[in-house]
Design a protein around this motif. Structure first.
Motif, mmCIF file in Angstrom:
data_model
loop_
_atom_site.group_PDB
_atom_site.id
_atom_site.type_symbol
_atom_site.label_atom_id
_atom_site.label_comp_id
_atom_site.label_asym_id
_atom_site.label_seq_id
_atom_site.Cartn_x
_atom_site.Cartn_y
_atom_site.Cartn_z
ATOM 1 N N UNK A 1 4.099 -41.046 36.704
ATOM 2 C CA UNK A 1 3.728 -39.844 37.450
ATOM 3 C C UNK A 1 4.817 -38.775 37.325
ATOM 4 N N UNK A 2 6.066 -39.184 37.485
ATOM 5 C CA UNK A 2 7.165 -38.221 37.367
ATOM 6 C C UNK A 2 7.183 -37.615 35.968
ATOM 7 N N UNK A 3 6.899 -38.442 34.945
ATOM 8 C CA UNK A 3 6.865 -37.938 33.579
ATOM 9 C C UNK A 3 5.781 -36.897 33.370
ATOM 10 N N UNK A 4 4.626 -37.096 33.980
ATOM 11 C CA UNK A 4 3.547 -36.113 33.859
ATOM 12 C C UNK A 4 3.951 -34.784 34.501
ATOM 13 N N UNK A 5 4.606 -34.865 35.649
ATOM 14 C CA UNK A 5 5.047 -33.639 36.320
ATOM 15 C C UNK A 5 6.137 -32.946 35.509
ATOM 16 N N UNK A 6 7.031 -33.735 34.927
ATOM 17 C CA UNK A 6 8.089 -33.162 34.095
ATOM 18 C C UNK A 6 7.501 -32.475 32.865
ATOM 19 N N UNK A 7 6.473 -33.084 32.280
ATOM 20 C CA UNK A 7 5.869 -32.519 31.082
ATOM 21 C C UNK A 7 5.301 -31.120 31.357
ATOM 22 N N UNK A 8 4.681 -30.960 32.513
ATOM 23 C CA UNK A 8 4.112 -29.656 32.866
ATOM 24 C C UNK A 8 5.218 -28.619 33.051
ATOM 25 N N UNK A 9 6.292 -29.017 33.708
ATOM 26 C CA UNK A 9 7.404 -28.095 33.911
ATOM 27 C C UNK A 9 8.060 -27.727 32.583
ATOM 28 N N UNK A 10 8.236 -28.715 31.689
ATOM 29 C CA UNK A 10 8.890 -28.444 30.412
ATOM 30 C C UNK A 10 8.064 -27.512 29.536
ATOM 31 N N UNK A 11 6.740 -27.597 29.627
ATOM 32 C CA UNK A 11 5.883 -26.683 28.865
ATOM 33 C C UNK A 11 6.137 -25.252 29.313
ATOM 34 N N UNK A 12 6.252 -25.061 30.624
ATOM 35 C CA UNK A 12 6.553 -23.731 31.161
ATOM 36 C C UNK A 12 7.941 -23.285 30.737
ATOM 37 N N UNK A 13 8.903 -24.208 30.789
ATOM 38 C CA UNK A 13 10.283 -23.861 30.423
ATOM 39 C C UNK A 13 10.379 -23.471 28.950
ATOM 40 N N UNK A 14 9.665 -24.193 28.098
ATOM 41 C CA UNK A 14 9.691 -23.894 26.669
ATOM 42 C C UNK A 14 9.123 -22.507 26.389
ATOM 43 N N UNK A 15 8.054 -22.151 27.099
ATOM 44 C CA UNK A 15 7.461 -20.823 26.917
ATOM 45 C C UNK A 15 8.436 -19.730 27.341
ATOM 46 N N UNK A 16 9.261 -20.029 28.344
ATOM 47 C CA UNK A 16 10.251 -19.057 28.806
ATOM 48 C C UNK A 16 11.424 -18.990 27.829
ATOM 49 N N UNK A 17 11.903 -20.151 27.382
ATOM 50 C CA UNK A 17 13.089 -20.211 26.518
ATOM 51 C C UNK A 17 12.826 -19.584 25.155
ATOM 52 N N UNK A 18 11.651 -19.820 24.605
ATOM 53 C CA UNK A 18 11.368 -19.403 23.231
ATOM 54 C C UNK A 18 10.392 -18.242 23.129
ATOM 55 N N UNK A 19 10.088 -17.579 24.235
ATOM 56 C CA UNK A 19 9.142 -16.465 24.201
ATOM 57 C C UNK A 19 9.418 -15.467 25.306
ATOM 58 N N UNK A 20 8.470 -14.598 25.523
ATOM 59 C CA UNK A 20 8.648 -13.546 26.526
ATOM 60 C C UNK A 20 7.913 -13.816 27.812
ATOM 61 N N UNK A 21 7.646 -15.108 28.117
ATOM 62 C CA UNK A 21 6.868 -15.439 29.306
ATOM 63 C C UNK A 21 7.544 -14.964 30.584
ATOM 64 N N UNK A 22 8.865 -15.069 30.662
ATOM 65 C CA UNK A 22 9.576 -14.686 31.882
ATOM 66 C C UNK A 22 9.482 -13.178 32.114
ATOM 67 N N UNK A 23 9.683 -12.404 31.047
ATOM 68 C CA UNK A 23 9.625 -10.949 31.188
ATOM 69 C C UNK A 23 8.232 -10.501 31.621
ATOM 70 N N UNK A 24 7.214 -11.097 31.038
ATOM 71 C CA UNK A 24 5.843 -10.739 31.408
ATOM 72 C C UNK A 24 5.558 -11.127 32.856
ATOM 73 N N UNK A 25 6.082 -12.272 33.280
ATOM 74 C CA UNK A 25 5.858 -12.721 34.660
ATOM 75 C C UNK A 25 6.514 -11.769 35.660
#
Length: 781
Positions: free
Chosen positions: A615-639
């Motif tokens: 269960x913890x791994x599933x929750x981590x996976x969702x967070x990491x997908x968001x983090x990757x979009x922020x680290x390697x793209x402009x997701x944070x600026x758009x947000x």
């Protein structure tokens, strides 16, 4: 032909992989050997590069065999190539000690690399990673494959270079730590670990089963108090039976009424008042450290620090510690300076780490005993590779004694008799204390011996290399993952000034005539695999050898997992002879029964822990997908442009779009990491609290855990986004740039990594499974 095939499958171990296709490929490779031998080195390398375009496993075997012969002076046996092909097919190759797993693994890693896959060869420690990478480097070079290695002291630049190679050797812990550090990276250029492709695991059963649930932790500096020495002094004065009591298995301890009164008298407070919860916790943790964790069994003290001992390997568990409260309590118990403590920023289990790889394979000498777990948790099957020469080791039946004292006397007598015949003896003990106790007995008997345990494990390669010398006596803790073969006659390399006649073939023959290496176990381990790993040190590559285990009805295995099968004096249901030797079959059954109970409990603990971590791994996976979009793209600026549009426009006008986009990225990354660390702390507290509640109410702790953890996980990203917007709104800017300090972004001043030994004396998970022991006890032949 059909009849032959049926007979072959009949004698093959149930559940193992059919080796016939691999044998056919090896036979085909044999027909190409003469042609390949004629190739100059450059043409051999060129021929290997062709395999990057077209797959030809028989050609790979032929080229790999010749490359090994030229670069290492070793021509792989057919069975080694069978092991190589099993690894290339994504299986676990079970190969006996001394059968050349390292070379088979290197050829498989090269084969995977020639298929265009990046390979991580995971070992159990730094020494083996570096040794094997450097040893096999000429082989890889001739096959046109690059190789690197990572160790604990490797710099970030060295790690990037090593991971950029086709094949990277590294301890499994270092790969995990690099992944954890990457998950906190604030810039794409800071990343070290590439996307996973192939994991080839050495000592696969030890890593994938014994250590599967060991959390690898990244911690950050935090203001956590060290343990108060007064609690260590207090519990040291308490008397067993009067002030505290332990359970039958010595896995839990609690104050008695008299103990509570004594503690309250000394501390001058009501121990169970709500405002004194901190003191109650400190007393309990100090009591656990004093009573349940034993020096030279669970840990040693070296260089002024507490060093944990790996139960499955008998050596210092590098980088491993208990959860901070217990670690600090043991340090206070030993009057040592407190080691750094901190907040857990992220963690990952070995099982979750290995599960990230698209292709998984491994090698070990003892896999079939855990074939079910390797299939259940990793979808791996076992290829049982036969030895190059038949094993002629004489495995004698266990010798069971009524008492531990009778057993120890018999062990010394057995060692003395073998030594008098010139036969080398390897004695496997359960822990450091037992190894030293036996060494003292041997010294009193006038027998020279060498001790290998957690206190001198840096010398293990040299000690093990000479364990097969004529008349040698070596006393060792667990033998798993030692990475060094025991050769009859001792090390093949003669020291300076040694006459050739004293080493090599002459001494090998003399030891072989004496009966070869005798392996003695001073008791059964909690896993039959560990017994087999010890036993497998004798009879290497068809050499003569023997093994025998000495057990007693007072052994920890029996008293912990089958306490009702013998009376307190250790007397079994049958009678014992004058020397305490027990021949009753029912009594012998007790030892095997206790071992099966221990293995069953360990399996259930593995399953139970996996359910939580899944269960913890599933929750981590969702967070990491968001983090990757922020680290390697402009997701944070758009947000931020969406969630704080007015402030975004003001900052952009003042500092520029690029500075605002970078600030938005740093803020969102910080809040994602902050929320995740807080979520991990919440889940840890929740899990322990759920067990306390569910044990009293008869509820399923996993269901209760999920009932609260799932909604908390769903709120995680929303909370991080809200915090990010609030922090962004608080930013101040000028033409010189944006002041990130105004957003309160304070990351830890230091971070470090370690492994958590989170079940030192029985977690609440295990206590919840106590009833399982009684189920196993009820099973009879």
């Amino acid at each position: 032909m059909a009849l032959r095939e049926r007979l072959r499958r009949l004698v093959q171990k149930p559940g193992s992989v059919d080796l016939a296709p691999f044998r056919a490929l090896v036979e085909d490779a044999g027909t190409r050997e003469s042609r390949v031998r004629e190739l100059p080195d450059g043409e051999l390398t060129a021929a290997a590069s062709v395999l990057r375009e077209e797959e030809d496993l028989a050609e790979l075997c032929a080229l790999g065999r010749e490359a090994a012969r030229r670069t290492l002076g070793e021509r792989p046996f057919d069975v080694q190539l069978v092991g190589t092909l099993a690894l290339l097919s994504g299986h676990v190759a079970e190969m006996a000690t001394g059968e050349g797993k390292t070379l088979a693994g290197a050829l498989a890693a090269a084969g995977h690399a020639l298929r265009g896959r990046r390979v991580h060869v995971m070992s159990v420690n730094d020494y083996l990673a570096r040794r094997d990478a450097e040893w096999m480097e000429p082989l890889y070079a001739m096959l046109g494959v690059s190789v690197g290695w990572v160790g604990q002291s490797s710099t970030p630049a060295e790690r990037r270079a090593a991971y950029a190679a086709d094949v990277t050797y590294a301890p499994v812990s270092e790969v995990g730590f690099d992944l954890l550090r990457d998950r906190l990276a604030t810039g794409a250029a800071d990343l070290v670990l590439p996307e996973p492709s192939v994991a080839l695991v050495d000592e696969a059963d030890s890593v994938l089963v014994d250590e599967a649930m060991v959390p690898l932790v990244l911690a950050g500096a935090a203001d956590l108090d060290a343990a108060d020495p007064q609690y260590a002094d207090l519990v040291r004065r308490l008397r067993p039976g009067l002030h505290y009591a332990t359970d039958d298995e010595a896995r839990n301890v609690q104050l008695t009424s008299a103990g509570s009164r004594e503690v309250e008298r000394v501390l001058g407070l009501d121990l169970y008042a709500p405002e004194n919860l901190g003191a109650l916790t400190a007393v309990n943790v100090a009591l656990h450290a004093e009573v349940l964790l034993h020096r030279d069994v669970d840990y040693i003290v070296r260089d002024g620090a507490v060093k944990l001992i790996s139960e499955s390997r008998g050596r210092v568990a590098l980088l491993q510690r208990w959860p901070d409260g217990l670690q600090a309590a043991v340090e206070a118990k030993e009057a040592l300076a407190a080691s750094p403590s901190g907040e857990i920023l992220d963690s990952i289990t070995v099982q979750e780490l290995i599960g990230r790889y698209r292709v998984r394979c491994g090698m070990t000498g003892t896999a079939m005993a855990v074939a079910g777990q390797l299939t259940e948790f990793y979808a791996l099957r076992i290829a049982v590779v036969p030895p190059n020469r038949p094993c002629v080791r004489d495995d004698r039946p266990d010798r069971l004694y009524a008492t531990a004292a009778d057993k120890e006397v018999a062990i010394v007598e057995e060692i003395a008799a073998a030594h008098a015949a010139g036969r080398p003896v390897l004695v496997g003990t359960g822990d450091v204390a037992e190894s030293e106790r036996l060494a003292r007995r041997l010294a009193r008997a006038g027998l020279d011996r060498v001790v290998l345990n957690a206190k001198n494990d840096a010398e293990e390669a040299a000690i093990i290399a000479e364990a097969g010398a004529h008349g040698a006596i070596t006393v060792s803790t667990q033998m798993a993952g030692r990475g060094t073969d025991i050769r009859l006659g001792g090390s093949p390399s003669a020291p300076p000034g040694t006459a050739p006649a004293e080493t090599g073939g002459t001494d090998h023959d003399r030891v072989a005539q004496a009966g070869g290496l005798l392996v003695i176990g001073t008791g059964r381990y909690h896993s039959s695999r560990l017994d087999d790993q010890l036993r497998g040190r004798a009879g290497r590559q068809g050499d003569p050898g023997g093994s025998v285990f000495f057990t007693s009805l007072q052994d920890d295995l029996v008293t912990r997992y089958a306490p009702d099968e013998a009376d307190p004096e250790g007397r079994p249901r049958g009678s014992a002879g004058d020397e305490g030797l027990v021949t009753d079959k029912g009594a012998h059954w007790v030892v095997g029964h206790a071992q099966r109970v221990a293995e069953g409990v360990d399996l259930e603990l593995h399953r139970n822990t996996w359910r939580y971590n899944h269960l913890i791994g599933l929750q981590r996976r969702e967070l990491l997908a968001e983090r990757d979009a922020v680290l390697n793209g402009g997701a944070a600026d758009r947000a931020m442009a969406s969630g704080a549009a007015e402030r975004h426009a003001e900052l952009t006008k003042t500092a520029g779009a690029e500075a605002v986009a970078d600030a938005a990225r740093q803020i969102v990354l910080f809040q994602l990491d902050r929320c995740w660390a807080e979520h991990l702390a919440y889940l840890a507290d929740l899990r322990e609290g759920i067990h306390l509640r569910s044990l009293g109410r008869g509820l399923d702790p996993l269901i209760e855990f999920n009932r609260e953890a799932v909604p908390a996980g769903k709120r995680l990203l929303g909370d991080a986004r809200k915090r990010s917007v609030a922090s962004f709104e608080a930013l101040t800017a000028s033409e010189d740039g944006i002041d990130l300090d105004s957003a309160g972004l304070k990351r830890p001043s230091a971070t470090w990594t370690y492994l958590v030994h989170d079940n030192p004396f029985g977690s609440l998970d295990e206590r919840a499974l106590r009833g399982l022991i009684n189920v196993f006890k009820g099973r009879r032949r």
